[in-house]
Motif scaffolding. Structure first.
Motif, PDB file in Angstrom:
ATOM      1  N   GLY A 121      -0.670 -12.666  12.762  1.00 37.46           N
ATOM      2  CA  GLY A 121       0.523 -12.593  12.481  1.00 37.46           C
ATOM      3  C   GLY A 121       0.751 -11.354  11.447  1.00 37.46           C
ATOM      4  O   GLY A 121      -0.336 -10.426  11.234  1.00 37.46           O
ATOM      5  N   VAL A 122       2.235 -10.904  11.195  1.00 37.08           N
ATOM      6  CA  VAL A 122       2.437  -9.588  10.435  1.00 37.08           C
ATOM      7  C   VAL A 122       3.401  -9.991   9.237  1.00 37.08           C
ATOM      8  O   VAL A 122       4.314 -10.600   9.444  1.00 37.08           O
ATOM      9  CB  VAL A 122       2.842  -8.662  11.385  1.00 37.08           C
ATOM     10  N   VAL A 123       3.222  -9.257   8.397  1.00 41.95           N
ATOM     11  CA  VAL A 123       4.138  -9.112   7.138  1.00 41.95           C
ATOM     12  C   VAL A 123       4.617  -7.507   7.083  1.00 41.95           C
ATOM     13  O   VAL A 123       3.570  -6.653   6.568  1.00 41.95           O
ATOM     14  CB  VAL A 123       3.722  -9.766   5.881  1.00 41.95           C
ATOM     15  N   PHE A 124       5.640  -7.043   7.272  1.00 45.64           N
ATOM     16  CA  PHE A 124       5.922  -5.653   6.940  1.00 45.64           C
ATOM     17  C   PHE A 124       6.776  -5.676   5.439  1.00 45.64           C
ATOM     18  O   PHE A 124       7.443  -6.518   5.199  1.00 45.64           O
ATOM     19  CB  PHE A 124       7.158  -5.090   7.967  1.00 45.64           C
ATOM     20  N   PHE A 125       6.178  -4.668   4.756  1.00 50.48           N
ATOM     21  CA  PHE A 125       6.636  -4.817   3.291  1.00 50.48           C
ATOM     22  C   PHE A 125       6.915  -3.173   2.927  1.00 50.48           C
ATOM     23  O   PHE A 125       6.417  -2.331   3.257  1.00 50.48           O
ATOM     24  CB  PHE A 125       5.377  -5.352   2.318  1.00 50.48           C
ATOM     25  N   SER A 126       7.853  -3.059   2.119  1.00 49.92           N
ATOM     26  CA  SER A 126       8.082  -1.935   1.257  1.00 49.92           C
ATOM     27  C   SER A 126       7.905  -2.146  -0.162  1.00 49.92           C
ATOM     28  O   SER A 126       6.832  -2.693  -0.476  1.00 49.92           O
ATOM     29  CB  SER A 126       9.415  -1.355   1.804  1.00 49.92           C
ATOM     30  N   GLY A 138      -1.805 -14.907  22.025  1.00 49.53           N
ATOM     31  CA  GLY A 138      -1.121 -14.424  23.272  1.00 49.53           C
ATOM     32  C   GLY A 138      -0.870 -12.983  23.461  1.00 49.53           C
ATOM     33  O   GLY A 138      -0.706 -12.237  22.604  1.00 49.53           O
ATOM     34  N   LYS A 139      -1.034 -12.360  24.701  1.00 53.20           N
ATOM     35  CA  LYS A 139      -0.674 -10.960  24.897  1.00 53.20           C
ATOM     36  C   LYS A 139       0.892 -10.633  24.787  1.00 53.20           C
ATOM     37  O   LYS A 139       1.072  -9.600  24.102  1.00 53.20           O
ATOM     38  CB  LYS A 139      -1.103 -10.588  26.275  1.00 53.20           C
ATOM     39  N   LYS A 140       1.733 -11.442  24.964  1.00 51.89           N
ATOM     40  CA  LYS A 140       2.936 -11.342  24.745  1.00 51.89           C
ATOM     41  C   LYS A 140       3.468 -11.416  23.350  1.00 51.89           C
ATOM     42  O   LYS A 140       4.216 -10.096  22.832  1.00 51.89           O
ATOM     43  CB  LYS A 140       3.867 -12.531  25.600  1.00 51.89           C
ATOM     44  N   HIS A 141       2.812 -11.888  22.694  1.00 55.36           N
ATOM     45  CA  HIS A 141       2.988 -12.040  21.037  1.00 55.36           C
ATOM     46  C   HIS A 141       2.387 -10.602  20.402  1.00 55.36           C
ATOM     47  O   HIS A 141       3.151 -10.020  19.776  1.00 55.36           O
ATOM     48  CB  HIS A 141       2.337 -13.222  20.234  1.00 55.36           C
ATOM     49  N   ILE A 142       1.428 -10.249  21.036  1.00 60.97           N
ATOM     50  CA  ILE A 142       0.571  -8.637  20.485  1.00 60.97           C
ATOM     51  C   ILE A 142       1.627  -7.486  21.014  1.00 60.97           C
ATOM     52  O   ILE A 142       1.680  -6.796  20.096  1.00 60.97           O
ATOM     53  CB  ILE A 142      -0.881  -8.522  21.269  1.00 60.97           C
ATOM     54  N   LEU A 143       2.357  -7.797  22.200  1.00 59.89           N
ATOM     55  CA  LEU A 143       3.242  -6.470  22.610  1.00 59.89           C
ATOM     56  C   LEU A 143       4.366  -6.441  21.646  1.00 59.89           C
ATOM     57  O   LEU A 143       4.896  -5.502  21.510  1.00 59.89           O
ATOM     58  CB  LEU A 143       3.332  -6.641  23.915  1.00 59.89           C
ATOM     59  N   TYR A 144       4.906  -7.471  21.295  1.00 59.53           N
ATOM     60  CA  TYR A 144       5.894  -7.786  20.277  1.00 59.53           C
ATOM     61  C   TYR A 144       5.609  -7.214  19.108  1.00 59.53           C
ATOM     62  O   TYR A 144       6.518  -6.249  18.484  1.00 59.53           O
ATOM     63  CB  TYR A 144       6.167  -9.256  20.148  1.00 59.53           C
ATOM     64  N   ILE A 145       4.431  -7.364  18.558  1.00 60.71           N
ATOM     65  CA  ILE A 145       4.012  -6.959  17.339  1.00 60.71           C
ATOM     66  C   ILE A 145       3.864  -5.269  17.411  1.00 60.71           C
ATOM     67  O   ILE A 145       4.338  -4.595  16.484  1.00 60.71           O
ATOM     68  CB  ILE A 145       2.615  -7.340  17.037  1.00 60.71           C
ATOM     69  N   ILE A 146       3.360  -4.890  18.559  1.00 63.15           N
ATOM     70  CA  ILE A 146       3.142  -3.349  18.731  1.00 63.15           C
ATOM     71  C   ILE A 146       4.537  -2.723  18.951  1.00 63.15           C
ATOM     72  O   ILE A 146       5.041  -1.539  18.062  1.00 63.15           O
ATOM     73  CB  ILE A 146       2.527  -2.969  19.900  1.00 63.15           C
ATOM     74  N   ARG A 147       5.756  -3.373  19.385  1.00 67.30           N
ATOM     75  CA  ARG A 147       6.899  -2.826  19.573  1.00 67.30           C
ATOM     76  C   ARG A 147       7.450  -2.902  17.998  1.00 67.30           C
ATOM     77  O   ARG A 147       8.267  -1.791  17.849  1.00 67.30           O
ATOM     78  CB  ARG A 147       7.733  -3.770  20.432  1.00 67.30           C
ATOM     79  N   GLU A 148       7.396  -3.962  17.357  1.00 70.14           N
ATOM     80  CA  GLU A 148       7.963  -3.655  15.921  1.00 70.14           C
ATOM     81  C   GLU A 148       7.194  -2.707  14.946  1.00 70.14           C
ATOM     82  O   GLU A 148       7.657  -1.981  14.231  1.00 70.14           O
ATOM     83  CB  GLU A 148       7.621  -5.132  15.232  1.00 70.14           C
ATOM     84  N   LEU A 149       5.890  -2.347  15.224  1.00 63.12           N
ATOM     85  CA  LEU A 149       5.064  -1.641  14.543  1.00 63.12           C
ATOM     86  C   LEU A 149       5.805  -0.126  14.883  1.00 63.12           C
ATOM     87  O   LEU A 149       5.843   0.877  13.909  1.00 63.12           O
ATOM     88  CB  LEU A 149       3.610  -1.609  14.575  1.00 63.12           C
ATOM     89  N   LEU A 150       6.084   0.129  16.105  1.00 69.11           N
ATOM     90  CA  LEU A 150       6.587   1.446  16.495  1.00 69.11           C
ATOM     91  C   LEU A 150       7.868   1.636  16.191  1.00 69.11           C
ATOM     92  O   LEU A 150       8.441   2.853  15.583  1.00 69.11           O
ATOM     93  CB  LEU A 150       6.481   1.565  18.121  1.00 69.11           C
ATOM     94  N   ASP A 151       8.858   0.637  16.099  1.00 68.59           N
ATOM     95  CA  ASP A 151      10.124   1.075  16.160  1.00 68.59           C
ATOM     96  C   ASP A 151      10.949   0.037  14.822  1.00 68.59           C
ATOM     97  O   ASP A 151      12.262   0.527  14.457  1.00 68.59           O
ATOM     98  CB  ASP A 151      10.966   0.329  17.388  1.00 68.59           C
ATOM     99  N   PHE A 152      10.142  -0.401  13.910  1.00 69.36           N
ATOM    100  CA  PHE A 152      10.801  -1.164  12.913  1.00 69.36           C
ATOM    101  C   PHE A 152      11.493  -0.233  11.795  1.00 69.36           C
ATOM    102  O   PHE A 152      10.774   0.675  11.574  1.00 69.36           O
ATOM    103  CB  PHE A 152       9.874  -2.058  12.159  1.00 69.36           C
ATOM    104  N   GLN A 153      12.530  -0.591  11.109  1.00 72.93           N
ATOM    105  CA  GLN A 153      13.245   0.438  10.356  1.00 72.93           C
ATOM    106  C   GLN A 153      13.434  -0.356   9.088  1.00 72.93           C
ATOM    107  O   GLN A 153      14.303  -1.217   9.036  1.00 72.93           O
ATOM    108  CB  GLN A 153      14.514   1.061  10.845  1.00 72.93           C
ATOM    109  N   PRO A 154      12.476   0.147   8.070  1.00 76.37           N
ATOM    110  CA  PRO A 154      12.755  -0.954   6.853  1.00 76.37           C
ATOM    111  C   PRO A 154      14.027  -0.544   6.199  1.00 76.37           C
ATOM    112  O   PRO A 154      14.646   0.480   6.270  1.00 76.37           O
ATOM    113  CB  PRO A 154      11.709  -0.461   6.040  1.00 76.37           C
ATOM    114  N   GLU A 155      14.574  -1.592   5.312  1.00 73.92           N
ATOM    115  CA  GLU A 155      15.683  -1.127   4.518  1.00 73.92           C
ATOM    116  C   GLU A 155      15.367  -0.581   3.225  1.00 73.92           C
ATOM    117  O   GLU A 155      16.406   0.238   2.760  1.00 73.92           O
ATOM    118  CB  GLU A 155      16.215  -2.609   3.997  1.00 73.92           C
ATOM    119  N   SER A 156      14.298  -0.308   2.697  1.00 71.11           N
ATOM    120  CA  SER A 156      13.693   0.306   1.610  1.00 71.11           C
ATOM    121  C   SER A 156      12.853   1.319   1.908  1.00 71.11           C
ATOM    122  O   SER A 156      12.057   0.961   2.959  1.00 71.11           O
ATOM    123  CB  SER A 156      13.211  -0.602   0.434  1.00 71.11           C
ATOM    124  N   SER A 157      12.720   2.531   1.225  1.00 74.71           N
ATOM    125  CA  SER A 157      11.736   3.406   1.493  1.00 74.71           C
ATOM    126  C   SER A 157      10.460   3.346   0.334  1.00 74.71           C
ATOM    127  O   SER A 157       9.617   4.240   0.538  1.00 74.71           O
ATOM    128  CB  SER A 157      12.279   4.718   1.393  1.00 74.71           C
TER     129      SER A 157
END
Length: 288
Positions: A121-126, A138-157
């Motif tokens: 599982g993952v927690v993205f934090f600022s 599962g692989k599908k779950h991992i690919l979803y995580i990678i997509r989020e790691l690449l493209d996630f835009q946080p609200e705070s910096s």
């Protein structure tokens, strides 16, 4: 990022990190991060050298011959990635940004986890919790995580390591292994780290850029704080200023290591110009 470009990058990271986790990390990861305990497997006849404390007396009495209980490690783990998505992750002056290195490290750990049948599982934090991805397999779950790691835009910096540790401690009820991936510019988190590591197994992965360790002598430059947006003119030709900055970095590193040691947290620092594979292998072997 365009969808086609994103999918291409996801595929590139998948190919690289899945191969690393399969060919290099599989055994080391398994040894370094053990399961929760032992679970009953079977009963078999007693053999010379078996521990007499494992004898199953009920079965032994029934067959008039000694039998022992066999246990095996309850292997399945829950692994959490606590990933810093503050503004400072976009800095990079050598081969890559801290963000891209964090993504590769997280993806490699994720593939190592699912190859060992662990949930991830993952927690993205600022300075707040930006996104929570519940642990799954599962692989599908991992690919979803990678997509989020690449493209996630946080609200705070900004960054608040203490807050993500508090959230993680409260949100995940069963003991798990957590990889906290950050540049650790925010240094006020000792109490939260100590509490989190008492309940869970926390591992700290610091990612930094070599240019953050010292200022180059390039004259008058305008610098911007990626987390606050503050801009400042700095005369890098001033030797005393460069020395003061270098000392500040060194003192912060010493303070970070002291806090992690006090909290009994295993850690490794990885530069954007280093081979992170070697650093992770050293960490895994240290824990084995």
């Amino acid at each position: 990022m365009e969808t086609s470009e994103l999918l291409k990058k996801v595929r590139q990271i998948e190919i690289k990190t899945r191969g690393l986790s399969r060919n290099i990390f599989a055994g080391e990861y398994h040894s370094a991060f053990k399961g929760r305990g032992m679970t009953f497997s079977e009963v078999r006849e007693y053999q010379f050298g078996d521990d007499i404390r494992s004898i199953d007396w009920n079965v032994t009495a029934r067959f008039n011959h000694p039998y022992v209980k066999v246990f095996e490690e309850e292997r399945e783990l829950t692994v959490m990635l606590l990933v810093d998505v503050s503004g400072s992750r976009d800095f990079g002056t050598v081969n890559q940004t801290k963000r891209s290195l964090m993504t590769e490290i997280a993806a490699t750990i994720a593939f190592s986890a699912i190859q060992n049948k662990d949930k991830i599982g993952v927690v993205f934090f600022s300075d707040k919790i930006e996104k929570f991805i519940p642990p799954q397999k599962g692989k599908k779950h991992i690919l979803y995580i990678i997509r989020e790691l690449l493209d996630f835009q946080p609200e705070s910096s900004r960054t608040d390591v203490s807050q993500v540790l508090q959230y993680f401690t409260n949100a995940i009820k069963r003991r798990c292994t957590a990889f906290l991936i950050s540049d650790f510019i925010d240094g006020e988190f000792e109490r939260a780290m100590m509490i989190a590591n008492r309940k869970h197994d926390v591992v700290a992965l610091q990612v930094y850029d070599p240019r953050e360790t010292e200022l180059p002598d390039i004259g008058l430059v305008k610098l911007k704080d990626a987390e606050t947006g503050e801009r400042l003119w700095v005369d890098t030709s001033d030797r005393r200023l460069r020395m003061a900055y270098h000392n500040w970095w060194g003192e912060n590193q010493i303070s970070l290591q002291q806090v992690l040691a006090k909290c009994n947290v295993d850690s490794v620092s990885i530069s954007t110009d280093e081979d992170y594979v070697k650093s992770l292998m050293r960490l895994f072997k240290l824990r084995s």
